[in-house]
Design a protein around this motif. Structure first.
Motif, short mmCIF file in Angstrom:
data_model
loop_
_atom_site.label_atom_id
_atom_site.label_comp_id
_atom_site.label_asym_id
_atom_site.label_seq_id
_atom_site.Cartn_x
_atom_site.Cartn_y
_atom_site.Cartn_z
N LEU A 3 0.83 -1.21 0.00
CA LEU A 3 0.00 0.00 0.00
C LEU A 3 0.86 1.25 0.00
O LEU A 3 0.59 2.20 -0.74
CB LEU A 3 -0.93 0.00 1.21
CG LEU A 3 -1.78 1.27 1.39
CD1 LEU A 3 -2.75 1.44 0.22
CD2 LEU A 3 -2.54 1.22 2.72
N GLN A 4 1.90 1.27 0.82
CA GLN A 4 2.79 2.43 0.87
C GLN A 4 3.47 2.65 -0.48
O GLN A 4 3.58 3.79 -0.94
CB GLN A 4 3.83 2.25 1.96
CG GLN A 4 3.29 2.42 3.37
CD GLN A 4 4.40 2.36 4.42
OE1 GLN A 4 5.57 2.16 4.10
NE2 GLN A 4 4.02 2.54 5.67
N LYS A 5 3.92 1.57 -1.10
CA LYS A 5 4.59 1.69 -2.40
C LYS A 5 3.62 2.20 -3.46
O LYS A 5 3.97 3.06 -4.28
CB LYS A 5 5.16 0.34 -2.81
CG LYS A 5 5.97 0.38 -4.10
CD LYS A 5 6.61 -0.96 -4.38
CE LYS A 5 7.47 -0.90 -5.64
NZ LYS A 5 8.16 -2.17 -5.92
N GLU A 44 -0.69 -1.15 7.76
CA GLU A 44 -1.20 -0.26 6.72
C GLU A 44 -2.31 0.64 7.27
O GLU A 44 -2.38 1.83 6.94
CB GLU A 44 -1.72 -1.08 5.54
CG GLU A 44 -0.62 -1.80 4.77
CD GLU A 44 -1.16 -2.74 3.71
OE1 GLU A 44 -0.44 -3.02 2.74
OE2 GLU A 44 -2.32 -3.19 3.85
N THR A 45 -3.17 0.08 8.09
CA THR A 45 -4.26 0.86 8.68
C THR A 45 -3.72 1.97 9.55
O THR A 45 -4.20 3.12 9.50
CB THR A 45 -5.18 -0.05 9.51
OG1 THR A 45 -5.69 -1.10 8.67
CG2 THR A 45 -6.35 0.74 10.08
N GLN A 46 -2.71 1.66 10.36
CA GLN A 46 -2.11 2.65 11.25
C GLN A 46 -1.44 3.77 10.45
O GLN A 46 -1.61 4.95 10.75
CB GLN A 46 -1.09 1.97 12.16
CG GLN A 46 -0.49 2.89 13.21
CD GLN A 46 0.53 2.18 14.07
OE1 GLN A 46 1.01 1.09 13.74
NE2 GLN A 46 0.89 2.78 15.20
N TRP A 47 -0.68 3.38 9.42
CA TRP A 47 0.00 4.39 8.60
C TRP A 47 -0.99 5.26 7.85
O TRP A 47 -0.85 6.48 7.80
CB TRP A 47 0.93 3.69 7.60
CG TRP A 47 1.55 4.63 6.61
CD1 TRP A 47 2.56 5.51 6.83
CD2 TRP A 47 1.16 4.79 5.23
NE1 TRP A 47 2.84 6.21 5.68
CE2 TRP A 47 2.00 5.79 4.70
CE3 TRP A 47 0.20 4.18 4.43
CZ2 TRP A 47 1.89 6.19 3.37
CZ3 TRP A 47 0.12 4.58 3.10
CH2 TRP A 47 0.94 5.58 2.59
N SER A 89 -3.57 10.49 6.70
CA SER A 89 -4.84 11.06 6.24
C SER A 89 -5.33 12.19 7.13
O SER A 89 -6.33 12.84 6.83
CB SER A 89 -5.93 9.96 6.18
OG SER A 89 -5.55 8.94 5.28
N MET A 90 -4.66 12.42 8.23
CA MET A 90 -5.08 13.46 9.17
C MET A 90 -4.83 14.86 8.58
O MET A 90 -3.87 15.06 7.88
CB MET A 90 -4.34 13.31 10.50
CG MET A 90 -4.68 12.03 11.26
SD MET A 90 -3.72 11.83 12.75
CE MET A 90 -4.21 13.29 13.66
#
Length: 226
Positions: free
Chosen positions: A158-160, A217-220, A225-226
Motif C-alpha cells: 500500500l505504501q509503495k 497499513e491501517t495505522q500508517w 490522512s489526518m
C-alpha cells in the motif's frame, strides 16, 4: 487462391484493402512457422504467443513501477514518462526553437529552466518534495528516487502504491504549476499543490480498493490522512 498454397499466395492489385491487410498479416506471421508448425509455443499457436512474438521483448526499465502505477491517471503517467526522457518543452528547448528568449525558470526565476533544474534543483520543486516526505511520514531520498522505489524500500504494498502515485502526481502538478505561472504570472503555493495531489490519489485508491488492510497499513493510513 485456387491451385496455389496459402503460404505463397500474393494478393492481386485489384482486391479490396481488407483482403490485402489479411494477406499482409499472413506474410508477417509466416516467419514464425517451420514445416507448418508454430515454433514459438510447444502447444501450438495462440493469440498470446503470437502477440508476444510480434512485439518482441525488451529489458524491463526500473521506472515501470512508478510510471505505470495502477493509481496513476494517463495524463500524470505521460508527463512523468516525458520528464524521464526529457521531452517536455522547457524554456531551454523553447529558446533553441526560437519561440522565446527568456531562459529563467518560471517557478523560481533564479536559474535557467531545463529538465534537471525544474524537476530536481528548483527551490519550488525541493519544497514540494519535502512536503511529500512529511505527508508520507517516511524518508524518500533526494537523489535516485527510481532506484529507491524499484528496490521496494516501502514497508508495505500500500505504501509503495500510494507513494509512487503521489510522487508522479506531484511531478505532474509541478509541470502544471509551471505552465500556470508562464500564462498567468501566478505561482500556486507548494502546500496547496501537494495537499490537492494527495487528496486526489487517496480518493482514487478508496474507489478502487477492495482488499483488507493489515494493521500496519491501517495505522500508517490513519496518520497520513489526518
Amino acid at each position: 487462391m485456387k491451385g496455389s498454397a496459402w503460404t505463397d499466395y500474393t494478393a492481386p492489385l485489384d482486391c479490396s484493402w481488407t483482403w490485402k491487410k489479411i494477406v499482409q498479416v499472413k506474410d508477417i506471421f509466416k516467419a514464425g512457422y517451420h514445416d507448418n508448425t508454430w515454433i514459438h509455443n510447444v502447444s501450438g499457436y495462440s493469440i498470446a504467443s503470437g502477440y508476444n512474438w510480434l512485439r518482441t521483448s525488451s529489458p524491463k526499465v526500473p521506472w515501470r513501477f512508478i510510471c505505470w502505477n495502477s493509481l496513476n491517471i494517463p495524463k500524470t503517467a505521460f508527463i512523468y514518462w516525458a520528464t524521464l526522457h526529457k521531452k517536455l518543452l522547457t524554456r531551454d528547448r523553447l529558446v533553441q526553437m526560437g519561440i522565446c528568449s527568456d531562459f529563467n525558470c518560471c517557478l523560481c526565476d533564479s536559474a535557467p529552466e531545463y529538465h534537471d533544474h525544474l524537476f530536481h534543483d528548483c527551490v519550488f520543486t525541493r519544497r514540494c518534495m519535502s512536503l511529500l516526505q512529511l505527508k508520507l511520514q517516511f524518508p524518500v531520498p533526494t537523489d535516485d528516487k527510481i532506484r529507491w522505489f524499484s528496490a521496494g524500500r516501502c514497508k508495505s504494498v500500500l505504501q509503495k502504491l500510494l507513494a509512487g502515485a503521489f510522487y508522479v502526481g506531484v511531478i505532474h502538478a509541478i509541470w502544471m504549476a509551471r505552465n500556470h505561472d508562464r500564462l498567468h504570472h501566478s505561482v500556486i503555493h507548494p502546500k496547496v499543490l501537494v495537499h490537492q495531489v494527495w487528496n486526489e490519489v487517496l480518493e482514487r485508491w478508496k474507489k478502487r480498493n477492495r482488499s483488507p488492510l493489515s494493521p500496519l497499513e491501517t495505522q500508517w493510513l490513519s496518520r497520513v490522512s489526518m
